[in-house]
Design an enzyme around this catalytic site. Sequence first.
Site, short mmCIF file in Angstrom:
data_model
loop_
_atom_site.label_atom_id
_atom_site.label_comp_id
_atom_site.label_asym_id
_atom_site.label_seq_id
_atom_site.Cartn_x
_atom_site.Cartn_y
_atom_site.Cartn_z
N ASP A 105 48.73 32.67 45.02
CA ASP A 105 48.34 31.37 45.56
C ASP A 105 49.62 30.48 45.37
OD1 ASP A 105 46.03 32.37 46.41
OD2 ASP A 105 44.89 31.48 44.70
N TRP A 121 47.70 36.71 48.06
CA TRP A 121 47.02 37.17 46.75
C TRP A 121 47.77 36.18 45.66
CZ3 TRP A 121 49.68 38.61 42.38
CH2 TRP A 121 48.86 39.04 41.10
N GLU A 124 51.41 32.24 36.61
CA GLU A 124 52.27 33.07 37.81
C GLU A 124 53.93 32.70 37.62
OE1 GLU A 124 49.50 31.56 38.29
OE2 GLU A 124 48.20 32.49 39.94
N ARG A 157 34.84 27.25 40.11
CA ARG A 157 34.58 28.30 41.05
C ARG A 157 33.19 28.94 40.98
NH1 ARG A 157 39.76 32.62 40.34
NH2 ARG A 157 41.38 30.94 40.21
N ARG A 182 38.27 38.05 47.57
CA ARG A 182 39.27 39.03 47.44
C ARG A 182 39.08 39.53 45.93
NH1 ARG A 182 44.02 34.57 46.12
NH2 ARG A 182 44.68 34.72 48.21
N ASP A 183 38.49 38.67 45.05
CA ASP A 183 38.23 39.19 43.68
C ASP A 183 37.14 40.03 43.76
OD1 ASP A 183 40.39 37.73 42.60
OD2 ASP A 183 38.86 36.01 42.34
N HIS A 205 46.38 41.65 35.95
CA HIS A 205 45.71 41.98 37.32
C HIS A 205 46.76 43.13 37.80
CE1 HIS A 205 43.38 40.97 41.10
NE2 HIS A 205 43.75 42.27 41.23
N ARG A 222 34.60 35.10 39.06
CA ARG A 222 35.39 34.26 38.13
C ARG A 222 34.67 32.92 37.83
NH1 ARG A 222 36.69 38.60 39.00
NH2 ARG A 222 38.69 39.40 39.63
N GLY A 224 40.83 40.65 37.44
CA GLY A 224 40.67 41.82 38.20
C GLY A 224 41.46 42.90 37.53
#
Length: 797
Positions: A488, A486, A632, A357, A363-364, A639, A347, A705
């Site tokens: 955040d 996962w 979110e 980043r 995790r990604d 994803h 990312r 993802g």
Amino acid sequence: MRYGYFDDVNKEYVIERPDTPKSWSNYLGSTEYGAIITNNAGGYSFYKSAAQGRFMRLRFNAIPMDQPGRYFYIHDRDKKDYWSASWQPVGKPLGKFKSVCRHGTAYTIIESEYDRIKTETTYFVPLGKSFECWKLMVSNRDKVSRSLRAYSFVEYANNWHVWQDFINLQYTQFILKMNVVDNIIDHGINVLLRDDDGDFQSHDGNKHTFLGAVGADITGFDTDRDKFIGNYRTYQNPIVVEKGECKNSLAAGDNGVGVLQMDITLNPGESRELVVFMGIGKADVEGKLVLNEFNSTDKVQRAFIDLKKYWHTRLEGMYVKTPDPQFNSMMNMWSPFNCLMTYAWSRAASLVYSGERDGLGYRDTVQDLLGVFHTIPDDAKKRLELMITGQVSTGGAMPVVKPFAHRPGKEIKPDEKDYRSDDCMWLFNSIPAYVKETGELEFYDKVLPYADDGEDTVLAHLRRAIEFNLERSGAHGLPCGLFADWNDCLELGHNGETVFVAMQLRYALKTYSEICEKLEKPEEVNWATEHLKTLDENLQEHAWDGEWFVRAYRFDGMKFGSKENDEGQIWLNPQSWSVLSGHASPEQARRAMKSVREILATEYGIIIVDPPYEKTDHKIVKAPLFNQGMKENASIFSHTQGWAVIAETMLGNGNQAFAYFRAYMPAAFNDKAEIREIEPYVYCQFTHSKYSPRFGASRLPWLSGAATWSYYAATQFILGIQPDYEGLRIDPCIPSSWREFQVTRRFRNKILEILVKNDNEVQKGVIGIFLNGEKIKGNLIPFELMKSNNEVLVQMG
């Protein structure tokens, strides 16, 4: 509205209109030398890291979105007119300017025609090289001779570290030194220091890039940005291009550019080729070596052909032919290529990710591997091992692994408050997937170090990951949320509990048990089985809400994702993962996914949570930091879409699974691109949901993802081509209207030509498989029975 089309034969997306709703981009190069380029030649280049190695400047969040870039300006010496070889930045009226862009496998070709002059520019990075090529062909379609001048253009960063270049201007405005050596431009920073000592992460250092050209007469140059453009002008109308004469400026401090003036005279019908090279190193060393090695356009063309062949071979791992042409275009080129780019850059590098980043998010990256094991198994194995060594001895993981700086066994493990509860759970998806793809069962016995201290077998790394979550369980016997799970945005508190990760843990225990049974380790099987039984009991008692599974418990016992909540009543993840993990009973699975269909599903994809958060304190859940229907806070988070698709296939619902897939599949928007706005050939992070006034518009393309999970869901669960330890399992779950489809699959250096017949128009179920004319038992084709080339007939019913 359509702006382009899929050229499946050449594995290209062809943009016929340059005025796309957003800049539509592509990737060039490798993890050593990378670049982003748009349909109007915007973008930037970088060395090893888009945050710490970006030597070419791009202004993010600007209008237009992708400027500056790597341009050719054309000046007509007789008519005193000028334009650019891409529509932007000059932007001639589209009634007079024709433009076609072909985005391909790590290359982009931009064709244009203006005033009877045609140009074709091919941008690519030769294999294994730390420089890029801009190959320009100029053709005269006029009836008279034309006297032209071409100008290369790139705006340099004053420091390779993006923060230094954009923010610390009191320093970086005074460290640039431009030079020209034998018509090769040298872009240097901190030139009074000794040569770079190899400490890549140090932003102070003597660093250089070069820019040179072959195939044209170089009659001038400029390296001072303000002298070339003019103080009150823009990239649209540089003063030098307008007047048609370089000033031979040498920048010292302030801002640098790479401009070579090249004269071209063309008779009617005549064409001329030239090539600009830009790369890492000094003009008088690396620059001269490159121009000597590629001293003709024929050599550059051969390098381009080699590049295409290399990438096309990588994509030969799987080829599909189904009744859905748009699905085929995604599966045969853009889905696997998208996966390869997320594998390469995580990312860290796009038109949106601007350096905040750096490195590989744990995790990604572990998830991203799922999409590339069959295309690049050897490279993917190295990356998988790198990420396993990013796990610390506690069983948790470092949040970010930097390939250019990682030191296994010597890293400092995170503070307890910084652990993410889901990080190492993804190893249970990726490690078995690698072993099943390659048949390398001994990989489980390979010894790899932890990031901080000690070493273990890969199998022991997996057990340690499980123990990490078992040791950090809360009041209901479910895994603690820790810093994040996962999502955040959920503020569970360290000791709050996450049902989503509990489902992951359930999947991990089941998977670990299966591995240990395969490795004949009965004590480990019993250990995992006992913990799985206890976890199932806790989930049944505390996670089922009557019609769906709750999302989490805060540290004080507050529920997330319950009918008791006014906002955020139902979340997608625990519903799909209750099926993926095998926890949900058949009735619970049916009811949970029915709730998804009735509450969360929309015409453009499935909403992550509903209703959106508006009144809840952002210290409880960060979602209301975002507008309703975005990110979110109740967006269509891409994803998660693949998980819902997989869940429906596991329940046998092929019609529903494919409907979910097409709802967010990029290619399905090709004829309504004005709705999605971003590229119709790659996945994105999220789409605005019905709660947003921008419903259907998508954002953050490429690095998501969604790329991996969509490809994984489509190939292994819709088409049902599933690698297993003993061979290849065929278990499709398709729309009942599909009467047949074909797949060519490379598997452990064998080729399988698979024809699936669905005469009974079912959604799931295999009644017979014939391998090279011989019927086999069940739906697993044993590897030991495979020849070099195989014909497979699968009958559904």
